[in-house]
Design an enzyme around this catalytic site. Structure first.
Site, mmCIF file in Angstrom:
data_model
loop_
_atom_site.group_PDB
_atom_site.id
_atom_site.type_symbol
_atom_site.label_atom_id
_atom_site.label_comp_id
_atom_site.label_asym_id
_atom_site.label_seq_id
_atom_site.Cartn_x
_atom_site.Cartn_y
_atom_site.Cartn_z
ATOM 1 C CG HIS A 186 -10.845 -2.679 0.967
ATOM 2 N ND1 HIS A 186 -11.276 -3.749 0.027
ATOM 3 C CD2 HIS A 186 -10.074 -1.837 0.315
ATOM 4 C CE1 HIS A 186 -10.938 -3.568 -1.184
ATOM 5 N NE2 HIS A 186 -10.090 -2.424 -1.285
ATOM 6 C CB SER A 209 -10.212 -6.682 -4.953
ATOM 7 O OG SER A 209 -10.719 -6.039 -3.626
HETATM 8 P P1 ADP Z 1 -9.764 0.970 -6.845
HETATM 9 O O1 ADP Z 1 -10.429 0.124 -8.025
HETATM 10 O O2 ADP Z 1 -10.336 2.330 -6.733
HETATM 11 O O3 ADP Z 1 -8.117 0.851 -6.755
HETATM 12 P P2 ADP Z 1 -9.912 -1.024 -4.489
HETATM 13 O O4 ADP Z 1 -11.296 -1.292 -4.372
HETATM 14 O O5 ADP Z 1 -9.085 -1.928 -5.233
HETATM 15 O O6 ADP Z 1 -10.385 0.372 -5.465
HETATM 16 O O7 ADP Z 1 -9.185 -0.300 -3.493
HETATM 17 C C1 ADP Z 1 -9.544 0.822 -2.815
HETATM 18 C C2 ADP Z 1 -8.555 1.242 -1.797
HETATM 19 O O8 ADP Z 1 -8.021 0.364 -0.906
HETATM 20 C C3 ADP Z 1 -7.189 1.715 -2.629
HETATM 21 O O9 ADP Z 1 -6.642 3.061 -2.068
HETATM 22 C C4 ADP Z 1 -6.342 0.457 -2.443
HETATM 23 O O10 ADP Z 1 -4.936 0.934 -2.596
HETATM 24 C C5 ADP Z 1 -6.819 0.258 -1.214
HETATM 25 N N1 ADP Z 1 -6.450 -1.183 -0.648
HETATM 26 C C6 ADP Z 1 -6.834 -2.336 -1.231
HETATM 27 N N2 ADP Z 1 -6.221 -3.146 -0.621
HETATM 28 C C7 ADP Z 1 -5.431 -2.921 0.362
HETATM 29 C C8 ADP Z 1 -5.050 -3.683 1.497
HETATM 30 N N3 ADP Z 1 -4.610 -4.693 1.925
HETATM 31 N N4 ADP Z 1 -4.224 -2.604 2.449
HETATM 32 C C9 ADP Z 1 -4.170 -1.245 2.314
HETATM 33 N N5 ADP Z 1 -5.173 -0.722 1.351
HETATM 34 C C10 ADP Z 1 -5.627 -1.482 0.260
#
Ligand code: ADP
Length: 160
Positions: A18, A129
């Protein structure tokens, strides 16, 4: 006009993946607002206020990065913030399928909004996550995947 992007997510927890999206987003936008979506039906693993504080500390030196928690539609929140862009990260085709749907719905709700997707940096692609939650739940050290120290999290947890 100032280009503001809302980066919405659960951030449970906020990871180095993130962080990378936020910092790369700053090369495109004047301001990035990290929006922690609060869904009262979904129980969090890391408490919301603690995570908000840790993200704020992570970006303390960046006046153009803000952190909010919101309990509303993402598109409504973006409009309220004057944000014309949503920032999201893409790791793989599973992410794409999911993101495709929500980005269409967001434009249905708020026609002017554009979702901008950044492809994950390869070394951060495996970070998610949910994997971090699983590792942490069973006592595995996860600090390498987070842009802040978990000691701080433990201290904040005790204060709550
Ligand atoms: P949600 O519950 O809305 O999916 P997340 O907190 O899991 O929220 O993720 C928020 C955003 O960050 C999403 O677009 C997800 O694809 C992106 N994301 C999560 N981990 C990574 C990573 N390692 N690299 C790039 N983008 C990521």
């Amino acid at each position: 006009m100032k280009k503001i992007a809302l980066f919405p997510g659960s951030f449970d927890p906020f990871t180095k993946g993130h962080e990378d999206i936020v910092l790369r987003g700053l090369r495109i936008f004047d301001e990035v607002v990290i929006g922690i979506g609060t869904n009262s039906t979904k129980k969090r693993y890391f408490p919301l206020e603690v995570m908000k504080e840790l993200i704020e500390r992570t970006f303390a030196d960046f006046p153009n990065i803000k952190v909010i928690a919101y309990d509303d539609l993402t598109a409504h929140t973006a409009r309220m913030l004057d944000a014309r862009f949503l920032l999201r990260g893409l790791r793989n085709t599973t992410d794409f399928e999911y993101e495709n749907g929500i980005s269409q719905v967001n434009r249905y709700v708020y026609e002017e909004i554009e979702t901008v997707f950044l492809i994950t940096s390869p070394h951060l692609a495996p970070i998610s996550s949910s994997i971090i939650r699983d590792l942490h739940r069973y006592g595995q050290r996860v600090d390498d995947f987070l842009p802040y120290s978990l000691n701080e999290l433990n201290e904040l947890n005790q204060d709550q």
